[in-house]
Design a protein around this motif. Structure first.
Motif, mmCIF file in Angstrom:
data_model
loop_
_atom_site.group_PDB
_atom_site.id
_atom_site.type_symbol
_atom_site.label_atom_id
_atom_site.label_comp_id
_atom_site.label_asym_id
_atom_site.label_seq_id
_atom_site.Cartn_x
_atom_site.Cartn_y
_atom_site.Cartn_z
ATOM 1 N N TRP A 170 0.825 -1.199 -0.188
ATOM 2 C CA TRP A 170 -0.034 0.206 0.176
ATOM 3 C C TRP A 170 0.839 1.389 0.036
ATOM 4 C CZ3 TRP A 170 -5.084 0.258 -0.767
ATOM 5 C CH2 TRP A 170 -5.664 -0.915 -1.151
ATOM 6 N N GLU A 171 2.010 1.035 0.206
ATOM 7 C CA GLU A 171 3.151 2.369 0.060
ATOM 8 C C GLU A 171 2.855 2.849 -1.430
ATOM 9 O OE1 GLU A 171 7.688 3.543 0.717
ATOM 10 O OE2 GLU A 171 7.003 1.708 0.813
ATOM 11 N N GLY A 172 2.404 1.900 -2.390
ATOM 12 C CA GLY A 172 2.545 2.526 -3.682
ATOM 13 C C GLY A 172 0.920 2.997 -4.220
ATOM 14 N N ALA A 173 0.244 2.668 -3.194
ATOM 15 C CA ALA A 173 -1.423 3.365 -3.625
ATOM 16 C C ALA A 173 -1.342 4.659 -3.755
ATOM 17 C CB ALA A 173 -2.156 2.874 -2.777
ATOM 18 N N ARG A 184 -6.085 9.446 -3.349
ATOM 19 C CA ARG A 184 -7.289 10.317 -4.422
ATOM 20 C C ARG A 184 -7.662 11.667 -3.761
ATOM 21 N NH1 ARG A 184 -12.539 6.822 -4.818
ATOM 22 N NH2 ARG A 184 -13.180 8.566 -6.183
ATOM 23 N N GLY A 185 -7.365 11.936 -2.490
ATOM 24 C CA GLY A 185 -7.891 13.054 -2.025
ATOM 25 C C GLY A 185 -6.972 14.036 -1.230
ATOM 26 N N THR A 186 -7.057 14.700 -0.229
ATOM 27 C CA THR A 186 -6.534 15.723 0.455
ATOM 28 C C THR A 186 -4.935 15.084 1.297
ATOM 29 O OG1 THR A 186 -6.237 16.948 2.453
ATOM 30 C CG2 THR A 186 -7.563 15.125 2.593
ATOM 31 N N PRO A 187 -4.074 15.550 0.753
ATOM 32 C CA PRO A 187 -2.852 15.083 1.584
ATOM 33 C C PRO A 187 -2.578 15.220 2.910
ATOM 34 C CG PRO A 187 -2.268 17.188 0.471
ATOM 35 C CD PRO A 187 -3.859 16.929 0.209
ATOM 36 N N PHE A 188 -3.742 15.911 3.498
ATOM 37 C CA PHE A 188 -3.456 16.194 5.077
ATOM 38 C C PHE A 188 -4.387 15.302 5.796
ATOM 39 C CE2 PHE A 188 -2.968 20.156 2.735
ATOM 40 C CZ PHE A 188 -2.028 20.513 3.365
ATOM 41 N N ASN A 189 -4.927 14.109 5.264
ATOM 42 C CA ASN A 189 -5.247 13.128 6.251
ATOM 43 C C ASN A 189 -4.225 11.885 6.536
ATOM 44 O OD1 ASN A 189 -7.927 14.403 6.098
ATOM 45 N ND2 ASN A 189 -8.733 12.645 5.196
ATOM 46 N N PRO A 219 -1.502 12.091 -10.088
ATOM 47 C CA PRO A 219 -0.468 12.259 -9.164
ATOM 48 C C PRO A 219 -0.432 11.150 -7.981
ATOM 49 C CG PRO A 219 -1.682 14.119 -9.666
ATOM 50 C CD PRO A 219 -2.336 12.920 -10.296
ATOM 51 N N SER A 220 0.616 10.924 -7.438
ATOM 52 C CA SER A 220 0.851 9.910 -6.242
ATOM 53 C C SER A 220 0.247 10.284 -4.969
ATOM 54 C CB SER A 220 2.054 9.319 -6.481
ATOM 55 O OG SER A 220 2.414 8.919 -7.818
ATOM 56 N N ASP A 221 0.432 11.390 -4.501
ATOM 57 C CA ASP A 221 0.389 11.799 -3.116
ATOM 58 C C ASP A 221 -0.704 12.655 -2.826
ATOM 59 O OD1 ASP A 221 2.889 10.399 -2.754
ATOM 60 O OD2 ASP A 221 4.139 12.116 -3.092
ATOM 61 N N GLY A 268 -6.257 3.548 -6.370
ATOM 62 C CA GLY A 268 -6.500 4.805 -5.677
ATOM 63 C C GLY A 268 -7.033 4.701 -4.298
ATOM 64 N N ILE A 269 -6.415 4.837 -3.214
ATOM 65 C CA ILE A 269 -7.022 5.167 -1.764
ATOM 66 C C ILE A 269 -7.776 5.999 -1.567
ATOM 67 C CG2 ILE A 269 -4.774 5.573 -0.804
ATOM 68 C CD1 ILE A 269 -5.547 3.736 1.527
ATOM 69 N N THR A 270 -8.883 5.861 -1.209
ATOM 70 C CA THR A 270 -9.920 7.357 -0.874
ATOM 71 C C THR A 270 -9.947 7.248 0.649
ATOM 72 O OG1 THR A 270 -11.424 6.319 -2.409
ATOM 73 C CG2 THR A 270 -12.310 7.966 -0.983
ATOM 74 N N PHE A 271 -10.396 6.355 1.489
ATOM 75 C CA PHE A 271 -10.179 6.660 3.056
ATOM 76 C C PHE A 271 -10.204 5.373 3.795
ATOM 77 C CE2 PHE A 271 -14.873 6.289 2.257
ATOM 78 C CZ PHE A 271 -15.300 5.441 3.318
ATOM 79 N N THR A 272 -9.687 5.050 4.860
ATOM 80 C CA THR A 272 -9.185 4.025 5.762
ATOM 81 C C THR A 272 -10.665 3.558 6.599
ATOM 82 O OG1 THR A 272 -8.161 5.515 7.613
ATOM 83 C CG2 THR A 272 -6.871 4.024 5.811
ATOM 84 N N PHE A 273 -10.791 2.629 7.129
ATOM 85 C CA PHE A 273 -11.955 1.905 7.665
ATOM 86 C C PHE A 273 -11.679 2.059 8.971
ATOM 87 C CE2 PHE A 273 -13.581 -0.411 3.587
ATOM 88 C CZ PHE A 273 -14.046 0.627 3.054
ATOM 89 N N GLY A 274 -10.685 1.689 9.541
ATOM 90 C CA GLY A 274 -10.258 1.582 10.893
ATOM 91 C C GLY A 274 -10.603 3.130 11.660
#
Length: 513
Positions: free
Chosen positions: A230-233, A236-241, A273-275, A442-448
């Motif tokens: 997942w380092e390579g995902a 998709r959104g804000t870099p501040f989360n 873009p990646s980050d 693309g990762i959107t948000f985490t579930f935990g």
């Protein structure tokens, strides 16, 4: 020392709902703090398509709150009601039965009221999602997959409505202002420390609402909780989360729960873009047209059932499937029969790099320059796929292709069973021109997230099992709701539901003082 009745950490959709709700319920002075600069206001909500899933009674129920419906259109729309049972079961089914049923019930049972509140109090410009959740069949717009509501201009329109509502209500917003610490008196929250212009400022409050997002933009936490791949995902959104809110909550004894190895992940433009997402393109990098075609990996073979379910029940997990393929990439492929049905905002000219060809052989050769390692395997894959579809059609000659229902057109028949089926919407890919696009994860948000009281949105104490007085949570930071997958549009709805609950709870504390 400056005092606020309520302080919200995070300027996204959920945090904005919480702030406005707290004012409406009785708070007088409310502050939102966010570590992002003003140009990044809105968190991940800004990058969404604005989809909201809700219980509803059909067209006549929702027609009064949308602004893209004319009287001439009404008679050409097919929209089935979406019941409480359907919504509840969709979350539970996609989460393999692991979700907290009380938490799920809170979202489902309050969804319609939350939508009405967003329309009336926030002035969210809701529209029927013709472009995402309906196909024209026999001259009629047929909605599918339970979800029908979106927002004009997507997440941009959603956050613009929130910002306007907050400004009119008098909510203060501090940007470039990370929350550094939660302060307590006894076991209750008493304030926060926020950093502005490199100076730590102590603010007094009886209520803090955490709405700071997940940890999806933190590569180190992604690797730790989701796995090294997942380092390579791509974010998709804000870099501040980056998971800061969880550290704040854990420091005062907040309990974590839920699927810390799971996340919302989707097929994403490989050239994005990646980050971080791009605020002008936002959700257009999504590539969700796979139910109309096939996906192959860089070895030229299929790896997922593209027709397993409606797109809004599979798109949040197929990014993971792509990430696990060689090189973390895949190719989506269609032919002339369906290219015109692909959403223009995702696949239009100038939106994505499209590979076009007049034969499968030419397409395979073109894709070899873009990462396809085995063109001959791709040719064999599509040949075998086409043969399987045609055999199914011979067995079931009366079945008709219909993208608005699970039509049963598949690759499986009495004489052929593919190891990886396509269970619905299977058409042979045999009519030129052929089209392919390269996608990644693309990762959107985490579930935990944090354990909360479903009625108050109060954060549960690890030590006592009861709510920490004065600490509340909403949005992506809530744990226990989604596992492995989720039904599209549920995230924004949940953010509104628990945001309203948190705001009302914060106001109740003030009124008790």
């Amino acid at each position: 020392m400056t005092y606020f009745d309520c302080i919200v950490v995070g300027s996204g959709h959920a945090g904005s709902c919480a702030a406005l709700s707290s004012l409406q319920a009785g708070c007088q002075r409310v502050l939102i703090v966010d570590k992002c600069p003003p140009a990044w206001v809105g968190g991940n909500g800004y990058f969404t398509a604005g989809a909201h899933r809700t219980v509803h009674g059909g067209l006549q129920d929702l027609a009064p709150i949308v602004n893209n419906l004319t009287s001439e259109m009404v008679d050409r729309i097919d929209m089935e009601p979406y019941s409480r049972h359907q919504f509840f079961e969709d979350i539970m089914r996609l989460g393999n039965g692991k979700a907290d049923p009380v938490l799920v019930s809170a979202v489902v049972d309050n969804s319609r009221d939350a939508i009405q509140w967003l329309a009336q109090s926030v002035k969210v410009p809701f529209v029927f999602s013709f472009h995402r959740q309906a196909y024209e069949v026999d001259g009629r717009q047929k909605f599918w997959g339970g979800m029908v509501l979106s927002v004009k201009s997507g997440g941009k329109g959603l956050i613009a409505a929130h910002q306007d509502a907050l400004r009119k209500a008098g909510v203060e917003l501090w940007f470039d202002a990370p929350c550094m610490e939660l302060l307590r008196e006894g076991n209750a929250i008493a304030g926060i420390v926020v950093r502005r212009n490199e100076v730590d400022i102590t603010l007094k409050t009886s209520a803090v609402i955490l709405a700071a997002g997940g940890f999806e933009a933190n590569s180190e936490l992604r690797t730790r909780h989701l796995g090294p791949e997942w380092e390579g995902a791509k974010v998709r959104g804000t870099p501040f989360n980056t998971g800061d809110g969880f550290q704040l909550a854990r420091a005062v004894g907040g309990k974590i729960t839920g699927d810390w190895a799971g996340c919302h992940n989707t097929a994403w433009d490989a050239d994005a873009p990646s980050d971080a997402g791009t605020r002008d393109v936002t959700n257009q990098y999504t590539k969700s047209g796979y139910p109309l075609g096939v996906m192959v990996n860089s070895d030229g073979v299929r790896f997922a059932d593209e027709g397993e379910d409606f797109r809004n029940y599979t798109y949040a997990k197929f990014g993971r499937a792509i990430l696990s393929q060689p090189g973390g990439i895949a190719f989506q492929i269609w032919d002339a029969k369906v290219i015109g049905s692909l959403r223009k905002e995702e696949y239009g000219d100038g939106i994505v790099d499209k590979t076009m060809a007049n034969s499968i052989e030419d397409l395979a050769r073109e894709l070899s320059a873009k990462g396809l390692k085995n063109p001959d395997a791709l040719i064999r894959t599509l040949s075998g796929f086409n043969a399987a579809v045609e055999r199914h059609q011979r067995d079931f000659p009366n079945q008709q292709w219909d993208p608005t229902v699970k039509d049963g057109l598949s690759t499986q028949s009495s004489s052929c069973l593919l190891d990886i089926p396509k269970s619905n919407w299977a058409l042979p890919i045999n009519q030129s021109p052929f089209m392919a696009v390269k996608v990644c994860c693309g990762i959107t948000f985490t579930f935990g997230g944090l354990a909360i009281d479903p009625e108050t949105a109060g954060v549960i104490s690890e030590e006592t099992g009861r709510s920490i007085p004065g600490l509340f949570c909403t949005g992506e930071m809530v744990g226990g709701l989604f596992y492995n997958n989720y039904p599209g549009g549920s995230g924004l709805t949940a953010g509104a539901v628990f945001g309203r609950k948190a705001g009302a709870s914060a106001a109740k504390l003030r009124l008790q003082q």
